[in-house]
Enzyme design. Structure first.
Site, PDB file in Angstrom:
ATOM      1  N   HIS A  23       0.858  -1.193   0.000  1.00  0.00           N
ATOM      2  CA  HIS A  23       0.000   0.000   0.000  1.00  0.00           C
ATOM      3  C   HIS A  23       0.891   1.238   0.000  1.00  0.00           C
ATOM      4  CE1 HIS A  23      -3.789  -2.148   1.818  1.00  0.00           C
ATOM      5  NE2 HIS A  23      -3.673  -2.316   0.526  1.00  0.00           N
ATOM      6  N   HIS A  79     -10.987  -8.890  -7.347  1.00  0.00           N
ATOM      7  CA  HIS A  79     -10.677  -7.621  -6.667  1.00  0.00           C
ATOM      8  C   HIS A  79      -9.756  -6.824  -7.583  1.00  0.00           C
ATOM      9  CE1 HIS A  79      -9.566  -4.815  -3.612  1.00  0.00           C
ATOM     10  NE2 HIS A  79      -8.562  -5.459  -3.061  1.00  0.00           N
ATOM     11  N   GLU A  81      -7.775  -4.231  -6.865  1.00  0.00           N
ATOM     12  CA  GLU A  81      -6.546  -3.614  -6.360  1.00  0.00           C
ATOM     13  C   GLU A  81      -5.371  -4.222  -7.131  1.00  0.00           C
ATOM     14  OE1 GLU A  81      -6.249  -3.583  -2.079  1.00  0.00           O
ATOM     15  OE2 GLU A  81      -4.932  -1.830  -2.154  1.00  0.00           O
ATOM     16  N   ASP A  83      -2.460  -5.280  -6.774  1.00  0.00           N
ATOM     17  CA  ASP A  83      -1.654  -6.462  -6.415  1.00  0.00           C
ATOM     18  C   ASP A  83      -2.285  -7.746  -6.943  1.00  0.00           C
ATOM     19  OD1 ASP A  83      -3.563  -5.634  -4.456  1.00  0.00           O
ATOM     20  OD2 ASP A  83      -2.784  -7.115  -3.056  1.00  0.00           O
ATOM     21  N   HIS A 145     -11.938  -6.003   1.241  1.00  0.00           N
ATOM     22  CA  HIS A 145     -11.996  -4.718   1.891  1.00  0.00           C
ATOM     23  C   HIS A 145     -12.253  -3.548   0.930  1.00  0.00           C
ATOM     24  CE1 HIS A 145      -7.676  -3.411   0.850  1.00  0.00           C
ATOM     25  NE2 HIS A 145      -7.894  -4.538   0.208  1.00  0.00           N
ATOM     26  N   ASP A 164      -8.558 -11.261  -0.519  1.00  0.00           N
ATOM     27  CA  ASP A 164      -7.734 -10.756   0.585  1.00  0.00           C
ATOM     28  C   ASP A 164      -8.113 -11.377   1.937  1.00  0.00           C
ATOM     29  OD1 ASP A 164      -5.964  -8.970  -0.714  1.00  0.00           O
ATOM     30  OD2 ASP A 164      -7.497  -7.417  -0.791  1.00  0.00           O
ATOM     31  N   TYR A 192      -2.383  -8.415   9.685  1.00  0.00           N
ATOM     32  CA  TYR A 192      -3.181  -8.146   8.478  1.00  0.00           C
ATOM     33  C   TYR A 192      -4.598  -7.745   8.874  1.00  0.00           C
ATOM     34  CZ  TYR A 192      -4.704  -9.211   3.639  1.00  0.00           C
ATOM     35  OH  TYR A 192      -5.189  -9.157   2.358  1.00  0.00           O
ATOM     36  N   HIS A 225      -3.214 -13.860  -0.731  1.00  0.00           N
ATOM     37  CA  HIS A 225      -1.882 -13.600  -0.178  1.00  0.00           C
ATOM     38  C   HIS A 225      -1.543 -14.692   0.824  1.00  0.00           C
ATOM     39  CE1 HIS A 225      -1.697  -9.532  -1.771  1.00  0.00           C
ATOM     40  NE2 HIS A 225      -2.838  -9.240  -1.201  1.00  0.00           N
TER      41      HIS A 225
HETATM   42 FE1  FEO Z   1      -6.867  -5.446  -1.500  1.00  0.00          FE
HETATM   43 FE2  FEO Z   1      -4.423  -7.749  -1.809  1.00  0.00          FE
HETATM   44  O1  FEO Z   1      -5.421  -6.272  -2.290  1.00  0.00           O
END
Ligand code: FEO
Length: 398
Positions: A23, A79, A81, A83, A145, A164, A192, A225
């Site tokens: 982030h 998602h 995002e 990553d 999230h 996530d 996390y 992850h």
């Molecule tokens: Fe919300 Fe692993 O990205």
């Protein structure tokens, strides 16, 4: 290197051993991370997720070695995002027209990131996508999230792809929870949750209850992850239920910064008083100017109360506390008490300002601790004794 999870499911992600910040600079990842992507092969082939953009090239090469890209029928984007979606622009150049399954918010986020009009297929909770003998069942998980987040459940293999949720920033070669160092795994999971999921705790609880109500058998949880929950996947679900319920341990964290050690000495004296208040109490001290801010946030998450201290500088408090408390305000911890303290030379505003900020963060400041405690210049024996007494009384009030 890819590996088979079951006959039908292959991990095609990327281990990132070097990652130290996530982030942007906001989140520390002491032990690296992984970006998990999964290939599901039945009569149809589905790719679930990609990887972070810097690894897009490696990801595509690895994927090509695993499968003829032309045989990928569906891309699932749980998602947006980057990553997880960072490999999409390069991949979609090679397989244009292949449908990208995501939520309605996923379309907005993916378009917003990449400004591409891929063949989006919007899905909702309960919708099924047949792969042949197996099906993917989509489960929207807004604000877990991001608004676009969704999970997928694979019938026949009884696997939940949870994006996530249930993830952790931990790079490992053996990609299963039972092969990971259990202490590192627990530490990264709670960090996390504390740093990312705390604001969404009510939704976490509701989503788990919703999934449970579907009565789907669960053999594995494959997050996006960290390690795959192969051994007792319900253990992390139980932890999430515990963490989402105003979590606290019998711990008080003292978080301070100091210029000439006056505030540090106050912190240490208060720690002695706190320890006297309850022999079973765990008391931990952190210099916010030196300790990792995400590790401190994790310790605040574990705590039932926090004492925050800073000397006065320029009619305010030190910037390390300013940054940290802004993070804490956003996370919205509940059911925790707090008080402020600090050394000063002349004007001495820091304690009053910290107390106001602690209330803004949602902490309860007990009436007896509302004024906090201040010590002028370098605290002498009497001032330190007052700090011990403050710690003792604060501890008794918990
Ligand atoms: Fe919300 Fe692993 O990205």
């Amino acid at each position: 290197m890819t590996f088979k999870i079951t006959d039908a499911v292959t991990w095609v992600g990327k281990r990132d051993w070097e990652l130290k910040r996530f982030h942007g600079e906001e989140y520390s990842t002491h032990k690296g991370s992984t970006y998990n992507a999964y290939l599901v092969r039945d009569q149809k082939t589905a790719l679930i997720e990609t990887v972070w953009a810097p690894f897009a090239g490696e990801f595509i090469e690895q994927l090509k070695a695993e499968v003829d890209l032309k045989t990928i029928d569906y891309v699932i984007a749980n998602h947006a995002e980057s990553d997880h979606s960072g490999g999409l622009p390069e991949l979609m150049k090679l397989i244009p027209g292949v449908p990208v399954y995501c939520t309605a918010n996923g379309v907005k986020s993916l378009r917003g990131h990449y400004h591409q009009d891929w063949n989006f297929q919007v899905v909702k909770t309960g919708q099924r996508l047949s792969l042949g003998s197996r099906e993917l069942i989509f489960i929207e998980a807004p604000m877990l999230h991001w608004p676009d987040t969704m999970f997928d459940y694979l019938t026949g293999e009884d696997i939940l792809f949870s994006n996530d949720a249930f993830g952790h920033h931990l790079a490992t070669e053996g990609m299963y929870n039972d092969l990971a160092d259990p202490c590192a795994l627990e530490a990264e999971c709670i960090k996390y949750y504390a740093n990312i999921l705390t604001p969404f705790s009510a939704l976490v609880k509701r989503k788990i209850e919703e999934f449970a109500s579907l009565n789907l058998p669960l053999k594995m949880i494959c997050p996006s992850h960290g390690t795959i929950w192969r051994e007792n996947p319900m253990q992390i679900v139980s932890k999430y239920l515990e963490w989402s319920n105003n979590y606290q341990e019998n711990q008080v964290s003292i978080v301070y910064d100091t210029m000439w050690n006056g505030t540090r000495r106050m912190a240490e004296a208060m720690a002695e008083g706190l320890a006297q208040s309850d022999p079973a109490l765990r008391v931990r001290l952190f210099n916010a100017g030196k300790a990792d801010k995400n590790d401190i946030v994790t310790e605040i998450f574990r705590s039932k109360a926090v004492l925050v201290g800073s000397p006065t500088i320029n009619k305010g408090y030190l910037s390390s506390l300013g940054g940290l408390l802004e993070m804490v305000r956003g996370l919205g911890f509940k059911n925790k008490k707090a008080a402020a303290f600090g050394a000063y030379g002349w004007s001495g505003e820091s304690v009053k300002l910290l107390t106001a900020q602690l209330k803004e963060c949602g902490f309860e400041v007990p009436a007896a601790s509302d004024a906090g405690i201040r010590a002028m210049w370098n605290p002498d024996a009497d001032a330190l004794e007052q700090c011990r007494a403050f710690g003792l009384e604060f501890g008794k009030s918990l």
